[in-house]
Design a protein around this motif. Structure first.
Motif, PDB file in Angstrom:
ATOM      1  N   ASP A  51       0.809  -1.105   0.000  1.00 18.72           N
ATOM      2  CA  ASP A  51       0.104  -0.044  -0.035  1.00 18.72           C
ATOM      3  C   ASP A  51       1.032   1.280   0.011  1.00 18.72           C
ATOM      4  N   SER A 105      -5.068   9.693   4.583  1.00 20.61           N
ATOM      5  CA  SER A 105      -4.109   8.449   4.268  1.00 20.61           C
ATOM      6  C   SER A 105      -4.110   7.701   5.611  1.00 20.61           C
ATOM      7  N   GLU A 146      -7.086   5.906   6.735  1.00 24.36           N
ATOM      8  CA  GLU A 146      -7.548   4.627   6.013  1.00 24.36           C
ATOM      9  C   GLU A 146      -6.367   3.644   6.794  1.00 24.36           C
ATOM     10  N   ASP A 171      -7.915   2.257   9.579  1.00 24.88           N
ATOM     11  CA  ASP A 171      -8.906   1.277   9.415  1.00 24.88           C
ATOM     12  C   ASP A 171      -8.540   0.079   9.083  1.00 24.88           C
ATOM     13  N   LYS A 172      -7.655  -0.230   8.353  1.00 22.36           N
ATOM     14  CA  LYS A 172      -7.242  -1.449   8.000  1.00 22.36           C
ATOM     15  C   LYS A 172      -6.553  -2.121   9.040  1.00 22.36           C
TER      16      LYS A 172
END
Length: 629
Positions: free
Chosen positions: A56, A602, A605, A608-609
């Protein structure tokens, strides 16, 4: 016949060594197998999600920017997945040929299942699993079934089938899976009997055993005491060396989970011989395997007639119970713990950044618009000053000309020159006067040029810059980076410290003009000759006239013209460079303002992952607990 009644639930059929009351009776049902496979798959999925996370772009930028470190983590994840795919929690019995491994396992099971004898009897890797059903399955080197499973009705018929399989020459068979009720084997624990390391004609069997060793969670090394003390270089030692070579791949293995059994202890008849051998053997084992616990180097004799048999077997039983208890679901536990550790490490990096980003950039568009508004104001100053470069240069030249002209035409300047010429004489006075004028005007330039530059250019924009940048520097635009600070950077950039205005150049130009040169001659040798006849003034008057001739020629128009020719281009270039640097930093500031808001998104995100990973791990842990309840 109910398979659950097919034999007593003890380690040993004569001695009440290990009753089912010592541990929970656990049955390896088809549901249990499928639930473990499901947990195994979920855990592997977690590792795969982390592997995806490694690629990522936000993760690379904010968490693990180092390519080498990401490669190392990738290799570890692949190694963990390979280990996790080893479904069984194998307690591996290993040793040289005919060391008594199969007999010991039969005693543990409480019934004679595995073939035993003086000659090699274990020709395949035998994996014993707890199950409600009696079953034998044969598999190839890829762990695929070679033929249909062999159902059996009693442990006696199972033993006969295994004896037949031991003699078969079918080279496809590498593994024999034995399913029967084994009360003490909870979770996915599997007891593994391996072929021994022996003579040269047993090389294939030894290789089979060596290849299986990395699958182990724990070992029971059976040392054959009568065989040269059990430590023959071509037999037992290679087993330990193979395990050590495989440690990197054995992610779930704990170095302490090893038991050394000195089997056939009854062959040492003398007490003194036994004591000396035992102490020497412990030292040798500890030198080879430093993590070995003293309580796990044990004597053993499987001859019931040997008076210490019961005591020895009980000691072994107690250590084995500890080993089995520790390794229930161990492979899953180890890998779940590794995932949790990695995710926690990443969260420790991301969470503070996310909190900071929330505080600094904010979640509203108002803060971003305010920052962009101030940046636009800075850009307008840049545009204004870029258009006014010629005017700024002219303003600077006018100010230098006025101040320089005022300085050299001031009575004080003339008096200083006269004072310095008192020590001169007529023949040398002209050159001395020129030198003094050059020295004093250079000194003035050195101390005034940069100051005038600052006054005429910098201060024109300084007030505006402070009005706009001041609040930005105080609040950092709620966290956005301000790329320049007024006191420490703007003025230093704009002052033309890189320009070398050679002091006295202006004066030198005029001193070399013809009319000034004539004045120099008149005040030199010619005047010296006329003075001898009384036709000229005294020395002081001559000096004053020489000074007047030089200074009269230095008009404002001529000074500015000379300055413009010499320095306008350099000063203009300096201003342009300063403004270009300012423009670059304005662009960077605008980019930074947008980046900070983007970075916050970012971080959110990534957070959250990582949260999803944590949630998956928690679910796996709960399911593991439910399996063992």
């Amino acid at each position: 016949m109910d398979p659950r009644s097919a034999g007593p639930r003890y380690f040993h059929d004569d001695d009440d060594v290990y009753k089912s009351s010592d541990v929970l009776l656990y049955s390896r049902t088809s549901h249990d197998v499928s639930s473990y496979i499901s947990l195994q798959k979920e855990t592997i999925d977690c590792f795969e999600n982390i592997k995806t996370l490694l690629t990522d772009k936000h993760f690379i930028k904010h968490v693990k920017p180092c390519k080498k470190e990401r490669k190392r983590i990738q290799e570890e994840l692949d190694r963990n997945i390979r280990d996790l795919k080893r479904r069984d929690g194998s307690i591996v019995f290993a040793g040289e040929t005919s060391s008594g491994k199969s007999s010991i396992i039969n005693a543990i099971l409480g019934r004679k299942i595995l073939p035993t004898g003086i000659l090699p009897t274990t020709t395949r890797v035998c994996r014993i699993r707890n199950s409600e059903k009696l079953m034998i399955s044969v598999r190839d080197k890829n762990d695929e079934e070679v033929r249909d499973p062999i159902p059996v009705s009693t442990t006696e018929s199972m033993a006969e089938q295994l004896k037949t399989l031991a003699k078969t020459l079918d080279t496809r068979i590498n593994y024999v899976d034995i399913s029967l009720q084994v009360p003490f084997q909870q979770g996915n624990l599997t007891i593994v009997d391996t072929p021994g390391v022996g003579d040269i004609d047993q090389t294939n069997m030894a290789k089979l055993m060596m290849d299986y060793l990395p699958n182990a969670l724990a070992f029971v090394f059976v040392i054959n005491v009568p065989s040269a003390g059990g430590f023959q270089k071509d037999r037992f030692i290679p087993i330990l060396e193979k395990v050590k070579e495989s440690l990197d791949e054995m992610v779930s293995f704990d170095h302490e989970d090893v038991i050394f059994l000195l089997n056939k202890w009854d062959t040492l008849l003398e007490d003194d011989e036994q004591k000396i051998y035992f102490e020497d053997t412990k030292k040798r084992i500890r030198s080879i395997w430093k993590e070995t616990k003293p309580t796990r180097i044990l004597k053993l004799s499987m001859k019931k007639a040997f008076e210490e048999h019961d005591e020895m077997f009980n000691c072994f039983k107690n250590e084995l119970i500890v080993l089995l208890e520790k390794n229930k679901e161990r492979r899953l536990k180890v890998h779940v713990r590794l995932i949790k550790s990695f995710v926690t490490e990443c969260e420790e990096i991301v969470s503070p950044k996310l909190e900071y980003a929330k505080k600094t950039a904010g979640t509203s568009e108002t803060a971003l618009k305010e920052a962009q508004s101030n940046i636009s104001k800075l850009e307008k100053i840049w545009q204004k000053e870029s258009l006014n470069i010629d005017a700024s240069v002219n303003r600077f030249l006018d100010e230098v000309t006025n101040q320089f002209h005022g300085y050299i035409h001031h009575p004080h300047f003339k008096s200083l020159l006269l004072k310095d010429l008192k020590t001169s004489w007529r023949l040398k006075m002209g050159s001395d006067l020129n030198a003094q004028i050059k020295r004093k005007t250079k000194l003035w330039e050195d101390t005034h040029i940069n100051q005038i530059y600052e006054e005429t250019f910098v201060k024109n924009i300084d007030k505006e810059l402070r009005r706009i940048c001041g609040p930005l520097a105080d609040s950092l635009i709620k966290g956005f980076k301000v790329p320049f600070y007024i006191d420490n950077k703007i003025i230093k950039v704009i002052i033309p410290s890189a320009i070398s205005i050679a002091g006295g150049v202006v004066i030198t130009v005029f001193l070399l003009q013809p009319n000034v040169a004539l004045g120099v001659a008149t005040t030199g040798a010619v005047l010296s000759g006329l003075a001898a006849f009384g036709y000229i003034d005294n020395f002081e008057t001559v000096c004053k006239k020489a000074i007047d001739v030089r200074l009269k020629n230095l008009s404002k128009t001529k000074i500015k013209k000379s300055l413009n020719e010499r320095y306008a281009k350099a000063i203009k270039s300096n201003i342009q460079n300063a403004l270009e640097e300012m423009k670059t930093e304005i662009d960077e500031l605008r980019k930074e303002a947008l980046n900070d808001y983007s970075n916050m998104l970012s971080y959110m995100e990534l957070n959250d992952k990582l949260f999803e990973c944590q949630k998956d791990i928690h679910n796996i842990e709960q399911k593991m607990l439910n399996r063992l309840d």
